[in-house]
Write a protein that holds these residues in place. Structure first.
Motif, PDB file in Angstrom:
ATOM      1  N   ARG A 269       9.789   8.647   9.070  1.00 28.88           N
ATOM      2  CA  ARG A 269      10.407   9.895   8.611  1.00 28.88           C
ATOM      3  C   ARG A 269       9.773  10.368   7.298  1.00 28.88           C
ATOM      4  N   GLN A 270       9.438   9.418   6.428  1.00 24.95           N
ATOM      5  CA  GLN A 270       8.784   9.784   5.163  1.00 24.95           C
ATOM      6  C   GLN A 270       7.408  10.395   5.422  1.00 24.95           C
ATOM      7  N   ILE A 271       6.686   9.836   6.382  1.00 19.38           N
ATOM      8  CA  ILE A 271       5.371  10.380   6.743  1.00 19.38           C
ATOM      9  C   ILE A 271       5.530  11.772   7.356  1.00 19.38           C
ATOM     10  N   GLN A 272       6.524  11.937   8.215  1.00 17.03           N
ATOM     11  CA  GLN A 272       6.763  13.243   8.819  1.00 17.03           C
ATOM     12  C   GLN A 272       7.085  14.301   7.755  1.00 17.03           C
ATOM     13  N   ASP A 273       7.921  13.936   6.793  1.00 17.53           N
ATOM     14  CA  ASP A 273       8.266  14.876   5.722  1.00 17.53           C
ATOM     15  C   ASP A 273       7.048  15.177   4.842  1.00 17.53           C
ATOM     16  N   ALA A 274       6.205  14.171   4.630  1.00 18.66           N
ATOM     17  CA  ALA A 274       4.985  14.398   3.847  1.00 18.66           C
ATOM     18  C   ALA A 274       4.100  15.436   4.540  1.00 18.66           C
ATOM     19  N   LYS A 275       4.012  15.355   5.854  1.00 16.59           N
ATOM     20  CA  LYS A 275       3.233  16.335   6.601  1.00 16.59           C
ATOM     21  C   LYS A 275       3.849  17.736   6.457  1.00 16.59           C
ATOM     22  N   LYS A 276       5.176  17.810   6.464  1.00 20.42           N
ATOM     23  CA  LYS A 276       5.843  19.106   6.296  1.00 20.42           C
ATOM     24  C   LYS A 276       5.550  19.701   4.920  1.00 20.42           C
ATOM     25  N   ARG A 277       5.328  18.835   3.927  1.00 21.04           N
ATOM     26  CA  ARG A 277       4.966  19.315   2.588  1.00 21.04           C
ATOM     27  C   ARG A 277       3.481  19.676   2.500  1.00 21.04           C
ATOM     28  N   GLN A 278       2.782  19.578   3.616  1.00 21.48           N
ATOM     29  CA  GLN A 278       1.340  19.865   3.665  1.00 21.48           C
ATOM     30  C   GLN A 278       0.522  18.834   2.892  1.00 21.48           C
ATOM     31  N   HIS A 279       1.058  17.630   2.744  1.00 20.18           N
ATOM     32  CA  HIS A 279       0.293  16.569   2.108  1.00 20.18           C
ATOM     33  C   HIS A 279      -0.715  16.005   3.100  1.00 20.18           C
ATOM     34  N   GLY A 280      -1.843  15.567   2.559  1.00 25.02           N
ATOM     35  CA  GLY A 280      -2.887  15.008   3.415  1.00 25.02           C
ATOM     36  C   GLY A 280      -2.946  13.496   3.398  1.00 25.02           C
ATOM     37  N   TRP A 281      -2.198  12.878   2.446  1.00 30.77           N
ATOM     38  CA  TRP A 281      -2.309  11.430   2.252  1.00 30.77           C
ATOM     39  C   TRP A 281      -0.943  10.797   2.031  1.00 30.77           C
ATOM     40  N   TYR A 282      -0.827   9.544   2.483  1.00 28.90           N
ATOM     41  CA  TYR A 282       0.395   8.765   2.288  1.00 28.90           C
ATOM     42  C   TYR A 282      -0.020   7.390   1.768  1.00 28.90           C
ATOM     43  N   ASP A 283       0.428   7.079   0.547  1.00 30.82           N
ATOM     44  CA  ASP A 283       0.040   5.834  -0.122  1.00 30.82           C
ATOM     45  C   ASP A 283       1.156   4.807   0.034  1.00 30.82           C
ATOM     46  N   PHE A 284       0.825   3.660   0.638  1.00 28.99           N
ATOM     47  CA  PHE A 284       1.809   2.590   0.802  1.00 28.99           C
ATOM     48  C   PHE A 284       1.961   1.734  -0.459  1.00 28.99           C
ATOM     49  N   TRP A 285       1.186   2.014  -1.493  1.00 24.52           N
ATOM     50  CA  TRP A 285       1.368   1.473  -2.841  1.00 24.52           C
ATOM     51  C   TRP A 285       1.354  -0.050  -2.911  1.00 24.52           C
ATOM     52  N   GLY A 286       0.226  -0.607  -2.571  1.00 25.84           N
ATOM     53  CA  GLY A 286       0.029  -2.028  -2.806  1.00 25.84           C
ATOM     54  C   GLY A 286       0.020  -2.886  -1.564  1.00 25.84           C
ATOM     55  N   VAL A 287      -1.108  -3.566  -1.354  1.00 32.25           N
ATOM     56  CA  VAL A 287      -1.228  -4.558  -0.277  1.00 32.25           C
ATOM     57  C   VAL A 287      -1.987  -5.756  -0.830  1.00 32.25           C
ATOM     58  N   ALA A 288      -1.938  -6.848  -0.101  1.00 33.02           N
ATOM     59  CA  ALA A 288      -2.714  -8.029  -0.493  1.00 33.02           C
ATOM     60  C   ALA A 288      -4.205  -7.725  -0.369  1.00 33.02           C
ATOM     61  N   PRO A 289      -5.032  -8.291  -1.236  1.00 30.20           N
ATOM     62  CA  PRO A 289      -6.478  -8.068  -1.137  1.00 30.20           C
ATOM     63  C   PRO A 289      -7.020  -8.541   0.210  1.00 30.20           C
ATOM     64  N   PRO A 290      -8.104  -7.947   0.686  1.00 28.01           N
ATOM     65  CA  PRO A 290      -8.703  -8.389   1.953  1.00 28.01           C
ATOM     66  C   PRO A 290      -9.044  -9.878   1.920  1.00 28.01           C
ATOM     67  N   HIS A 291      -8.823 -10.546   3.023  1.00 31.82           N
ATOM     68  CA  HIS A 291      -9.168 -11.958   3.196  1.00 31.82           C
ATOM     69  C   HIS A 291      -8.366 -12.884   2.270  1.00 31.82           C
ATOM     70  N   SER A 292      -7.197 -12.421   1.792  1.00 32.11           N
ATOM     71  CA  SER A 292      -6.395 -13.256   0.891  1.00 32.11           C
ATOM     72  C   SER A 292      -5.565 -14.297   1.638  1.00 32.11           C
ATOM     73  N   GLY A 293      -5.408 -14.127   2.944  1.00 37.10           N
ATOM     74  CA  GLY A 293      -4.737 -15.146   3.740  1.00 37.10           C
ATOM     75  C   GLY A 293      -3.229 -15.010   3.788  1.00 37.10           C
ATOM     76  N   ASP A 294      -2.609 -15.821   4.631  1.00 36.34           N
ATOM     77  CA  ASP A 294      -1.168 -15.747   4.855  1.00 36.34           C
ATOM     78  C   ASP A 294      -0.343 -16.309   3.707  1.00 36.34           C
ATOM     79  N   ASN A 295      -0.978 -17.008   2.772  1.00 34.71           N
ATOM     80  CA  ASN A 295      -0.227 -17.582   1.654  1.00 34.71           C
ATOM     81  C   ASN A 295      -0.051 -16.609   0.489  1.00 34.71           C
ATOM     82  N   HIS A 296      -0.697 -15.465   0.573  1.00 35.26           N
ATOM     83  CA  HIS A 296      -0.529 -14.480  -0.499  1.00 35.26           C
ATOM     84  C   HIS A 296       0.919 -13.980  -0.511  1.00 35.26           C
ATOM     85  N   PRO A 297       1.505 -13.791  -1.706  1.00 32.64           N
ATOM     86  CA  PRO A 297       2.906 -13.332  -1.786  1.00 32.64           C
ATOM     87  C   PRO A 297       3.166 -12.016  -1.060  1.00 32.64           C
TER      88      PRO A 297
END
Length: 337
Positions: A269-297
């Protein structure tokens, strides 16, 4: 090139909000919120002639023993039109100029988080040595997931992981509903946030921090999304809309009714509303670094976010320029403990 102080919102937001993947932490509104929290704010523009090509909103942070430092969260921001050679010149010139201003007011160090990805600067190693830049412990996440939401909803759904798409439909079938709340709904968010941090064993801001944001930021800038099921709020997200990007800032969910997959529908729903605002991007604000493995918090939340798409962005990270080196060494030693 020259650097000037920016004194008006139109100039600052006119530039920052016009850049692709607009950085809300560099916005006028965010600076005002921090000012009302008690932090002095300094705003600088980098000009080439009369054209602005860079902006830095800088927060002055006080430390014990009357020390202080300057911090530009997810900044400086540079014009996306700059050629590679001009960008490198602008980056070095702007940081050097802000460093001079920080030195003049007696700052211990300057901390920046440029809105540039790794690889954007061919000569970053050389600039790093010339300015005395030191990589620091991250404040804002250096790795994130930014989804291009310009395709149609059907296309976005088609690009999702099959399980994510299924869970969105499941939540709809089960009768989960989503609405945008107001300040009176904040206690519900606080309760869910406490439940989430206890369950998942991570730290979060105190309720007073979120209350302050809602008191000081415009209603169309910061929003509280709520997912309800059978009359109960079972998931809640804080979302920021600025420029051409919507950012999922913080989220919380209940242990109750987890089988109805409310967080999946909430994101959609947040993505749908972002599209209604004519936004082109949706930032999920933080992920584990690539190849960090399943033990990363962040391994679990990263899997959840990547179900919606997989476009990793890796910024240059948090960078310090020490100005009082002995004090800086003491500060970083204490910070690591």
């Amino acid at each position: 090139m020259d650097v000037r102080k920016i004194e008006d919102q139109k100039t600052l937001d006119g530039f920052v909000a016009s850049q692709p993947r607009s950085q809300f932490l560099q916005s006028w509104a965010w600076g005002v919120s921090k000012e009302r929290e008690g932090f002095p704010i300094h705003r600088f523009g980098l000009y080439e002639g009369e054209q602005i090509v860079g902006v830095a909103t800088v927060i002055e942070v006080s430390l014990p023993t009357s020390k202080k430092y300057w911090y530009s969260p997810r900044g400086p921001v540079f014009s996306f039109n700059l050629r590679q050679d001009t960008l490198q010149k602008a980056f070095q010139f702007f940081l050097a100029a802000i460093t001079d201003h920080a030195r003049e007011i007696g700052a211990m160090f300057l901390r920046v988080e440029p809105a540039l990805e790794q690889g954007d600067l061919d000569r970053f190693g050389e600039i790093e040595k010339q300015l005395g830049i030191v990589s620091s412990k991250a404040i804002q996440p250096a790795d994130t997931l930014i989804l291009d939401i310009s395709p149609s909803e059907d296309e976005l759904l088609g690009e999702m992981h099959e399980k994510t798409r299924y869970n969105i439909r499941l939540a709809e079938r089960k009768g989960v509903s989503v609405r945008i709340g107001d300040v009176e709904d904040l206690p519900k968010f606080h309760a869910l946030n406490t439940e989430t941090t206890t369950r998942d064993d991570f730290r979060s801001h105190e309720p007073a921090y979120y209350n302050h944001l809602f008191k000081t930021l415009p209603n169309d800038f910061l929003m509280l999304y709520l997912a309800e099921f059978e009359g109960n709020v079972i998931a809640a997200n804080l979302v920021i809309a600025y420029g051409d990007m919507t950012t999922y800032l913080h989220g919380a969910s209940s242990d109750r009714s987890r089988n109805v997959m409310a967080p999946h529908l909430l994101q959609w729903r947040q993505i749908q509303d972002a599209k209604k605002r004519q936004h082109g991007w949706y930032d999920f604000w933080g992920v584990a670094p690539p190849h960090s493995g399943d033990n990363h918090p962040w391994a679990g939340i990263t899997r959840f976010k990547k179900g919606f798409g997989d476009n990793n962005v890796r910024y240059l990270g948090t960078l310090d320029i020490p100005l009082k080196k002995w004090w800086y060494t003491m500060y970083t030693t204490v910070r690591r403990k």
